[in-house]
Design a protein around this motif. Structure first.
Motif, PDB file in Angstrom:
ATOM      1  N   VAL A   1       0.851  -1.193   0.000  1.00  0.00           N
ATOM      2  CA  VAL A   1       0.000   0.000   0.000  1.00  0.00           C
ATOM      3  C   VAL A   1       0.885   1.240   0.000  1.00  0.00           C
ATOM      4  N   LEU A   2       0.564   2.199  -0.874  1.00  0.00           N
ATOM      5  CA  LEU A   2       1.262   3.481  -0.914  1.00  0.00           C
ATOM      6  C   LEU A   2       0.373   4.509  -0.215  1.00  0.00           C
ATOM      7  N   TRP A   3       0.826   4.978   0.938  1.00  0.00           N
ATOM      8  CA  TRP A   3       0.056   5.923   1.746  1.00  0.00           C
ATOM      9  C   TRP A   3       0.427   7.344   1.355  1.00  0.00           C
ATOM     10  N   SER A   4      -0.560   8.238   1.288  1.00  0.00           N
ATOM     11  CA  SER A   4      -0.297   9.615   0.871  1.00  0.00           C
ATOM     12  C   SER A   4      -1.101  10.585   1.727  1.00  0.00           C
ATOM     13  N   ASP A   5      -0.635  11.830   1.764  1.00  0.00           N
ATOM     14  CA  ASP A   5      -1.330  12.857   2.531  1.00  0.00           C
ATOM     15  C   ASP A   5      -0.644  14.194   2.296  1.00  0.00           C
ATOM     16  N   GLU A   6      -1.344  15.271   2.656  1.00  0.00           N
ATOM     17  CA  GLU A   6      -0.774  16.614   2.626  1.00  0.00           C
ATOM     18  C   GLU A   6      -0.673  17.145   4.048  1.00  0.00           C
ATOM     19  N   THR A   7       0.267  18.044   4.264  1.00  0.00           N
ATOM     20  CA  THR A   7       0.424  18.655   5.576  1.00  0.00           C
ATOM     21  C   THR A   7       1.061  20.020   5.437  1.00  0.00           C
ATOM     22  N   LYS A   8       0.886  20.836   6.478  1.00  0.00           N
ATOM     23  CA  LYS A   8       1.491  22.170   6.528  1.00  0.00           C
ATOM     24  C   LYS A   8       2.626  22.151   7.541  1.00  0.00           C
ATOM     25  N   ILE A   9       3.740  22.724   7.169  1.00  0.00           N
ATOM     26  CA  ILE A   9       4.908  22.799   8.045  1.00  0.00           C
ATOM     27  C   ILE A   9       5.226  24.257   8.286  1.00  0.00           C
ATOM     28  N   ASN A  10       5.168  24.684   9.538  1.00  0.00           N
ATOM     29  CA  ASN A  10       5.417  26.079   9.899  1.00  0.00           C
ATOM     30  C   ASN A  10       6.911  26.351  10.012  1.00  0.00           C
ATOM     31  N   LEU A  11       7.253  27.601   9.762  1.00  0.00           N
ATOM     32  CA  LEU A  11       8.654  27.999   9.873  1.00  0.00           C
ATOM     33  C   LEU A  11       9.096  28.027  11.321  1.00  0.00           C
TER      34      LEU A  11
ATOM     35  N   HIS B   1       1.951  37.098  11.426  1.00  0.00           N
ATOM     36  CA  HIS B   1       1.503  36.279  10.309  1.00  0.00           C
ATOM     37  C   HIS B   1       2.136  34.889  10.318  1.00  0.00           C
ATOM     38  N   GLY B   2       2.628  34.441  11.498  1.00  0.00           N
ATOM     39  CA  GLY B   2       3.119  33.079  11.634  1.00  0.00           C
ATOM     40  C   GLY B   2       4.506  32.835  11.100  1.00  0.00           C
ATOM     41  N   GLY B   3       5.118  33.818  10.453  1.00  0.00           N
ATOM     42  CA  GLY B   3       6.467  33.643   9.932  1.00  0.00           C
ATOM     43  C   GLY B   3       6.539  32.839   8.660  1.00  0.00           C
ATOM     44  N   GLY B   4       5.406  32.367   8.165  1.00  0.00           N
ATOM     45  CA  GLY B   4       5.400  31.614   6.916  1.00  0.00           C
ATOM     46  C   GLY B   4       5.343  30.118   7.141  1.00  0.00           C
ATOM     47  N   SER B   5       4.935  29.397   6.106  1.00  0.00           N
ATOM     48  CA  SER B   5       4.840  27.950   6.164  1.00  0.00           C
ATOM     49  C   SER B   5       4.868  27.398   4.752  1.00  0.00           C
ATOM     50  N   VAL B   6       5.010  26.092   4.650  1.00  0.00           N
ATOM     51  CA  VAL B   6       5.001  25.421   3.341  1.00  0.00           C
ATOM     52  C   VAL B   6       4.012  24.266   3.414  1.00  0.00           C
ATOM     53  N   MET B   7       3.325  24.032   2.295  1.00  0.00           N
ATOM     54  CA  MET B   7       2.437  22.886   2.159  1.00  0.00           C
ATOM     55  C   MET B   7       3.141  21.839   1.317  1.00  0.00           C
TER      56      MET B   7
END
Length: 392
Positions: A203-213, A241-247
């Motif tokens: 099984v190939l598991w997948s998902d999205e997440t946000k990573i904060n700076l 403004h949270g300093g930015g993040s990446v998805m």
């Protein structure tokens, strides 16, 4: 004064037991006793009169009491036992006498202060707390006082709840599960409970997440001493403004981590299809023909465009119950990744991207394998909870 002589004839310092005052009461009467009592207080304050009161030491352990009794049965006297065990003769004598009277070395039960709450009131408190788990101790105290008329403090309520095994804890954050979600989760678990590890390994598991700076959104704790609340090492820095993040979108299997792709802007169905073609397909092919692809029921994942693409690419897609992050092992992998990132010092988004990609590739295969190996336990936990929440 004729029997004891004048007070000036008393030798100093004078040693007096508690039985002395009882004897004076019998011989002199209450009036003279008051005079002697006042004088004794003066002599005690000046340090000339001391009472022979034994110091209160620690209670003897059961093992030590049994040794005293055993030595006495062997024929040793009080003094020899006291010298052998380095105890006072009175302690040895009392222990042996108590054993002769009760045939046991254990102390008799002590009767403390009677409980303020009756057994009925305690059952009422238990029903209130179990009926509303978020009811505060002060609210329960007010409810109990309104019913019984007896004032009860919130601390008494807490102590009563602790005695029955209820403690105030931080509630776990879990997705809201409706009845339809529980049924779907239970059906999924029933269908997958017979699957062996060979199935889960493909099984190939997948998902999205946000990573904060500047770290995750979770609760943080620090070790500090009183007065250190505002030291640099004891505060959690925040920026506007949270300093930015990446998805990011990522996938994994028992064979290790797959592709990781950063998401620019807001992802829609077309962007998700591009990710599937560029990142998912290469990772899925490495698992062989028996590979199964997993993603949740996000609208982008179940759109007509995405469904048509997966059908065209002949990808086997696992039927997934909604609101079930606890069944997806990649959720735990995101947590491991974010904890590693907290140890890295990054100051901008570009450095964050580089570190994320580097740590993702450095994830050991054994970590991914261990997460996938937990799938049978996750499925079993869902069945045991009748489709409800699990510890995962």
């Amino acid at each position: 004064m004729s029997k004891l002589g004048p007070i000036s004839h008393f030798p100093f310092p004078v040693s007096c037991d508690s039985l002395v005052l009882q004897g004076l009461r019998c011989e002199w009467g209450a009036g003279v006793l008051n005079l002697v009592s006042s004088l004794s207080h003066f002599l005690i304050l000046t340090g000339h009169w001391k009472f022979n009161m034994a110091p209160h030491g620690k209670e003897l352990s059961e093992d030590l009491k049994k040794r005293i009794v055993a030595l006495h049965k062997d024929g040793l006297g009080y003094k020899k036992i006291a010298k052998t065990l380095k105890l006072s003769c009175s302690t040895v004598a009392k222990t042996i006498q108590r054993f002769n009277w009760t045939a046991s070395t254990q102390n008799r039960p002590r009767h403390g202060r009677p409980k303020k709450l009756s057994a009925r009131a305690q059952r009422h408190i238990q029903r209130l707390s179990l009926g509303n788990r978020r009811m505060s101790a002060a609210s329960i105290a007010a409810e109990v006082e309104g019913v019984g008329g007896q004032p009860v403090s919130a601390q008494t309520i807490r102590r009563t709840l602790h005695q029955i095994g209820l403690h105030g804890c931080r509630p776990r954050r879990k997705p809201l599960l409706k009845m339809m979600h529980k049924k779907a989760r239970k059906q999924f678990a029933e269908d997958k409970q017979t699957k062996d590890m060979d199935y889960w390994n493909h099984v190939l598991w997948s998902d999205e997440t946000k990573i904060n700076l500047f770290g995750s959104d979770g609760v943080k704790r620090v070790w500090r001493q009183p007065g250190e609340e505002y030291k640099d090492k004891c505060v959690l820095p925040t920026v506007k403004h949270g300093g930015g993040s990446v998805m990011v979108w990522g996938c994994m299997s028992a064979a290790g981590t797959g592709e990781l792709q950063f998401i620019e802007g807001t992802m829609n169905a077309n962007m998700y299809c591009d990710i599937l073609k560029q990142s998912m397909i290469p990772s899925l092919r490495r698992l062989g023909r028996r590979a199964v692809f997993q993603h949740d029921n996000d609208p982008k994942h179940t759109s007509k465009t995405t469904t048509a693409l997966l059908k065209k690419l002949r990808v086997k897609v696992m039927d997934w119950p909604s609101m079930s992050p606890d069944l997806n092992p990649i959720e735990h992998l995101w947590g491991i990744l974010k904890r590693k990132l907290e140890e890295c010092k990054v100051s901008n988004i570009h450095q964050l991207r580089d570190v994320v990609m580097e740590e993702w590739k450095r994830t050991p295969v054994a970590t991914c394998e261990a997460l996938v190996n937990s799938m049978p336990k996750r499925v079993k936990a869902v069945l045991e909870n009748d489709g409800g929440h699990t510890k995962y």
